[in-house]
Design a protein around this motif. Structure first.
Motif, PDB file in Angstrom:
ATOM      1  N   TYR A 125       0.827  -1.207   0.000  1.00  0.00           N
ATOM      2  CA  TYR A 125       0.000   0.000   0.000  1.00  0.00           C
ATOM      3  C   TYR A 125       0.865   1.263   0.000  1.00  0.00           C
ATOM      4  O   TYR A 125       0.624   2.186  -0.784  1.00  0.00           O
ATOM      5  CB  TYR A 125      -0.940   0.019   1.221  1.00  0.00           C
ATOM      6  CG  TYR A 125      -1.794   1.265   1.272  1.00  0.00           C
ATOM      7  CD1 TYR A 125      -3.021   1.309   0.631  1.00  0.00           C
ATOM      8  CD2 TYR A 125      -1.367   2.413   1.949  1.00  0.00           C
ATOM      9  CE1 TYR A 125      -3.801   2.462   0.658  1.00  0.00           C
ATOM     10  CE2 TYR A 125      -2.138   3.558   1.972  1.00  0.00           C
ATOM     11  CZ  TYR A 125      -3.352   3.573   1.328  1.00  0.00           C
ATOM     12  OH  TYR A 125      -4.115   4.714   1.346  1.00  0.00           O
ATOM     13  N   ASN A 126       1.858   1.319   0.871  1.00  0.00           N
ATOM     14  CA  ASN A 126       2.688   2.519   0.958  1.00  0.00           C
ATOM     15  C   ASN A 126       3.504   2.742  -0.306  1.00  0.00           C
ATOM     16  O   ASN A 126       3.680   3.879  -0.741  1.00  0.00           O
ATOM     17  CB  ASN A 126       3.585   2.463   2.195  1.00  0.00           C
ATOM     18  CG  ASN A 126       2.791   2.710   3.453  1.00  0.00           C
ATOM     19  OD1 ASN A 126       2.084   3.695   3.566  1.00  0.00           O
ATOM     20  ND2 ASN A 126       2.881   1.792   4.390  1.00  0.00           N
ATOM     21  N   TRP A 127       3.974   1.688  -0.905  1.00  0.00           N
ATOM     22  CA  TRP A 127       4.722   1.813  -2.150  1.00  0.00           C
ATOM     23  C   TRP A 127       3.805   2.342  -3.259  1.00  0.00           C
ATOM     24  O   TRP A 127       4.152   3.279  -3.979  1.00  0.00           O
ATOM     25  CB  TRP A 127       5.310   0.473  -2.547  1.00  0.00           C
ATOM     26  CG  TRP A 127       6.418   0.551  -3.567  1.00  0.00           C
ATOM     27  CD1 TRP A 127       6.562   1.467  -4.573  1.00  0.00           C
ATOM     28  CD2 TRP A 127       7.527  -0.315  -3.669  1.00  0.00           C
ATOM     29  NE1 TRP A 127       7.697   1.200  -5.287  1.00  0.00           N
ATOM     30  CE2 TRP A 127       8.312   0.110  -4.755  1.00  0.00           C
ATOM     31  CE3 TRP A 127       7.933  -1.433  -2.956  1.00  0.00           C
ATOM     32  CZ2 TRP A 127       9.474  -0.535  -5.136  1.00  0.00           C
ATOM     33  CZ3 TRP A 127       9.109  -2.066  -3.340  1.00  0.00           C
ATOM     34  CH2 TRP A 127       9.862  -1.616  -4.418  1.00  0.00           C
ATOM     35  N   VAL A 128       2.625   1.749  -3.395  1.00  0.00           N
ATOM     36  CA  VAL A 128       1.666   2.189  -4.410  1.00  0.00           C
ATOM     37  C   VAL A 128       1.225   3.623  -4.126  1.00  0.00           C
ATOM     38  O   VAL A 128       1.137   4.457  -5.042  1.00  0.00           O
ATOM     39  CB  VAL A 128       0.458   1.230  -4.484  1.00  0.00           C
ATOM     40  CG1 VAL A 128      -0.654   1.802  -5.352  1.00  0.00           C
ATOM     41  CG2 VAL A 128       0.900  -0.134  -4.997  1.00  0.00           C
ATOM     42  N   TYR A 129       0.965   3.933  -2.856  1.00  0.00           N
ATOM     43  CA  TYR A 129       0.540   5.287  -2.501  1.00  0.00           C
ATOM     44  C   TYR A 129       1.594   6.309  -2.930  1.00  0.00           C
ATOM     45  O   TYR A 129       1.257   7.355  -3.486  1.00  0.00           O
ATOM     46  CB  TYR A 129       0.282   5.389  -0.990  1.00  0.00           C
ATOM     47  CG  TYR A 129      -0.337   6.702  -0.600  1.00  0.00           C
ATOM     48  CD1 TYR A 129      -1.721   6.855  -0.584  1.00  0.00           C
ATOM     49  CD2 TYR A 129       0.443   7.812  -0.273  1.00  0.00           C
ATOM     50  CE1 TYR A 129      -2.310   8.063  -0.246  1.00  0.00           C
ATOM     51  CE2 TYR A 129      -0.133   9.018   0.061  1.00  0.00           C
ATOM     52  CZ  TYR A 129      -1.504   9.143   0.068  1.00  0.00           C
ATOM     53  OH  TYR A 129      -2.081  10.346   0.385  1.00  0.00           O
ATOM     54  N   ASP A 130       2.850   6.004  -2.675  1.00  0.00           N
ATOM     55  CA  ASP A 130       3.921   6.928  -3.068  1.00  0.00           C
ATOM     56  C   ASP A 130       4.009   7.089  -4.579  1.00  0.00           C
ATOM     57  O   ASP A 130       4.400   8.153  -5.069  1.00  0.00           O
ATOM     58  CB  ASP A 130       5.269   6.462  -2.513  1.00  0.00           C
ATOM     59  CG  ASP A 130       5.399   6.675  -1.017  1.00  0.00           C
ATOM     60  OD1 ASP A 130       4.569   7.410  -0.430  1.00  0.00           O
ATOM     61  OD2 ASP A 130       6.329   6.097  -0.420  1.00  0.00           O
ATOM     62  N   LYS A 131       3.648   6.066  -5.321  1.00  0.00           N
ATOM     63  CA  LYS A 131       3.643   6.157  -6.791  1.00  0.00           C
ATOM     64  C   LYS A 131       2.436   6.957  -7.291  1.00  0.00           C
ATOM     65  O   LYS A 131       2.543   7.747  -8.215  1.00  0.00           O
ATOM     66  CB  LYS A 131       3.639   4.763  -7.426  1.00  0.00           C
ATOM     67  CG  LYS A 131       4.867   3.942  -7.135  1.00  0.00           C
ATOM     68  CD  LYS A 131       6.092   4.536  -7.786  1.00  0.00           C
ATOM     69  CE  LYS A 131       7.295   3.653  -7.561  1.00  0.00           C
ATOM     70  NZ  LYS A 131       8.532   4.313  -7.907  1.00  0.00           N
ATOM     71  N   VAL A 132       1.277   6.721  -6.678  1.00  0.00           N
ATOM     72  CA  VAL A 132       0.046   7.401  -7.103  1.00  0.00           C
ATOM     73  C   VAL A 132       0.023   8.853  -6.637  1.00  0.00           C
ATOM     74  O   VAL A 132      -0.436   9.745  -7.361  1.00  0.00           O
ATOM     75  CB  VAL A 132      -1.201   6.641  -6.596  1.00  0.00           C
ATOM     76  CG1 VAL A 132      -2.484   7.403  -6.886  1.00  0.00           C
ATOM     77  CG2 VAL A 132      -1.259   5.247  -7.212  1.00  0.00           C
ATOM     78  N   PHE A 133       0.527   9.105  -5.441  1.00  0.00           N
ATOM     79  CA  PHE A 133       0.542  10.454  -4.862  1.00  0.00           C
ATOM     80  C   PHE A 133       1.977  10.857  -4.507  1.00  0.00           C
ATOM     81  O   PHE A 133       2.315  10.999  -3.332  1.00  0.00           O
ATOM     82  CB  PHE A 133      -0.337  10.521  -3.602  1.00  0.00           C
ATOM     83  CG  PHE A 133      -1.775  10.159  -3.844  1.00  0.00           C
ATOM     84  CD1 PHE A 133      -2.630  11.031  -4.501  1.00  0.00           C
ATOM     85  CD2 PHE A 133      -2.284   8.944  -3.411  1.00  0.00           C
ATOM     86  CE1 PHE A 133      -3.955  10.707  -4.720  1.00  0.00           C
ATOM     87  CE2 PHE A 133      -3.605   8.597  -3.628  1.00  0.00           C
ATOM     88  CZ  PHE A 133      -4.450   9.485  -4.291  1.00  0.00           C
TER      89      PHE A 133
END
Length: 141
Positions: A125-133
């Motif tokens: 989640y944190n990895w994806v979140y950093d990519k999306v936002f």
């Protein structure tokens, strides 16, 4: 660093998506009713939401102070996820034992399952979140 609104979006997204994934999986794994697990999961989620906010602010401040950056390496992401889950485990263990009316050992085994799920989930989640936002400075790079 992330602003307050971004951190709140992060925490709410993390908890809502986590609950939607976790409760049905825990039902299959442990056999308790969705109601029992749902109430427990929401209670732990509220605790985790506060812990998530406080932990992430603290982790980012330490990273900025020690490394002069807030973007995390893969190893730092693993450390971040382990630290978060370890802190939450200390609070959730007695709560799980009490709510599900099981011994501390059974609660510990269940909590390890919960922590394993959320450890992997938090990393992704944190990895994806950093990519999306991404932070504006990451976009420039």
């Amino acid at each position: 660093m992330r602003n307050r609104a971004d951190r709140i979006r992060h925490v709410i997204g993390f908890e809502v998506i986590g609950l939607l994934l976790f409760v049905p999986l825990a039902r299959l794994a442990f056999g308790f009713s969705v109601g029992e697990l749902g109430v427990l999961a929401v209670g732990i989620s509220i605790i985790a939401t506060v812990w998530n906010y406080v932990y992430n602010v603290g982790f980012d401040h330490l990273l900025a102070r020690w490394k002069k950056r807030v973007n995390k390496t893969p190893v730092e992401r693993v450390m971040h996820a382990i630290g978060f889950e370890g802190g939450l485990l200390m609070v959730s263990l007695p709560l799980v034992a009490w709510w599900l009316k099981v011994g501390l050992w059974d609660a510990f085994i269940m909590d390890l399952g919960f922590a394993a799920f959320y450890l992997v989930y938090a990393f992704i989640y944190n990895w994806v979140y950093d990519k999306v936002f991404p932070l504006p400075v990451w976009k420039a790079a």
